[in-house]
Scaffold this motif. Structure first.
Motif, short mmCIF file in Angstrom:
data_model
loop_
_atom_site.label_atom_id
_atom_site.label_comp_id
_atom_site.label_asym_id
_atom_site.label_seq_id
_atom_site.Cartn_x
_atom_site.Cartn_y
_atom_site.Cartn_z
N PRO A 175 -13.29 2.99 8.83
CA PRO A 175 -13.40 2.55 7.43
C PRO A 175 -13.28 1.03 7.26
O PRO A 175 -12.69 0.34 8.09
N SER A 176 -13.84 0.56 6.14
CA SER A 176 -13.75 -0.87 5.81
C SER A 176 -12.29 -1.23 5.51
O SER A 176 -11.44 -0.34 5.34
N SER A 179 -12.82 -4.22 12.41
CA SER A 179 -13.09 -3.94 11.01
C SER A 179 -14.54 -4.28 10.69
O SER A 179 -15.39 -4.27 11.59
N ALA A 230 -6.81 1.84 1.00
CA ALA A 230 -6.69 2.97 0.07
C ALA A 230 -6.03 4.16 0.76
O ALA A 230 -5.19 4.85 0.17
N GLU A 231 -6.37 4.40 2.01
CA GLU A 231 -5.75 5.52 2.76
C GLU A 231 -4.25 5.28 2.92
O GLU A 231 -3.44 6.21 2.83
N LEU A 243 -11.01 -2.30 2.74
CA LEU A 243 -10.58 -1.75 1.45
C LEU A 243 -10.30 -0.25 1.57
O LEU A 243 -9.31 0.27 1.04
N ALA A 244 -11.18 0.46 2.28
CA ALA A 244 -11.02 1.92 2.41
C ALA A 244 -9.76 2.26 3.21
O ALA A 244 -9.03 3.21 2.89
#
Ligand SMILES: C[S@@+](CC[C@H](N)C(=O)[O-])C[C@H]1O[C@@H](n2cnc3c(N)ncnc32)[C@H](O)[C@@H]1O
Length: 242
Positions: A208-209, A164, A215-216, A211-212
């Motif tokens: 992705p981070s 990450s 969200a996914e 958080l991202a």
């Protein structure tokens, strides 16, 4: 016109590229992991199993299981009733099969060649699905999230252990330097296949981070998503609940 329209971008996973890499590096994969992570990969897998919170009656599916280390940690430490260890590269899975044969006092473990983006299981079959360092290599994460959501029982958990983005910038810069220099050199020396490790690095940087990714997972229909950073965020464990 682009002269190489089918050449994937650096770090971009394609099925052929990923299958080729892992079938080539399978014999040296475990040694590379232990050396490159300074042995921390074992602690990261244990943390993922703790966060998965398996119960004795649970059925667990391990995706992109490779040489079986997360399967084995789950079977020895989590001790659910059953673990199905899957990967789409038979050479990786075969090494896992040999390692598991030597284990005693663990869950029932079976193996199957399975593409993590197209799961050959009925709806609501598993209590827990795990994936260790595998999601990053999927060309279509959305397909994987949709499929995992489908095969999980209501309340079931998808546990994703993955590289990450360390939140502390100076540490992140140091870590990225390590990724770009030490990892290809070490991987190249062990396997004579430096290009594969250049790809693996690029795929970490392109991922992705925390958080991202959460969200996914929300967008794919999971009702709650939490994550825990390990080793300053080099690795994170996301737990998504159906
Ligand atoms: C970095 S290894 C991780 C192995 C293991 N989970 C671990 O913790 O060490 C990534 C694995 O993902 C597998 N993989 C990549 N894409 C896949 C897909 N679409 N379906 C199934 N396995 C896949 C590769 O074959 C490889 O064995």
């Amino acid at each position: 016109m682009d002269q190489h329209p089918t050449t994937p971008a650096p770090g971009e996973p394609t099925t052929d590229r990923v299958k080729g890499i892992f079938s080539r590096i399978a014999p040296e994969y475990d040694r590379f992991n232990a050396l490159s992570s300074l042995g921390m990969d074992r602690l990261w897998r244990r943390a993922a199993v703790r966060l998965a919170r398996p119960r004795p009656s649970d059925r667990v599916l391990d995706l992109a299981a490779g040489t079986g280390d997360l399967t084995i940690t789950m079977a020895r430490r989590g001790k659910p009733a059953y673990v199905l260890s899957t990967d789409f590269v038979p050479e990786m899975l075969e090494i896992g099969r040999e390692k598991v044969a030597e284990l005693e006092g663990r869950s029932e473990v079976e193996f199957a060649v399975v593409d993590a983006q197209d799961l050959p299981f009925d709806d609501a079959t598993f209590n827990i699905v795990t994936v260790g360092f595998g999601v990053r290599n999927l060309p279509d994460r959305t397909a994987n999230f949709r499929e995992v959501h489908r095969v999980l029982m209501p309340g079931g958990r998808y546990v994703i252990l993955e590289f990450s983005r360390p939140p502390f910038k100076p540490f992140r810069a140091l870590y990225h330097f390590y990724l770009k220099t030490v990892i290809p050199a070490l991987g190249g020396a062990l396997t004579r296949d430096r290009a594969s490790f250049d790809y693996l690095n690029e795929s970490i940087l392109a991922f992705p981070s925390q958080l991202a990714l959460a969200a996914e997972l929300h967008a794919a229909g999971f009702s709650s998503v939490t994550w825990r950073n390990l080793t300053f965020g080099i690795v994170a464990v996301h737990v998504a609940v159906k």
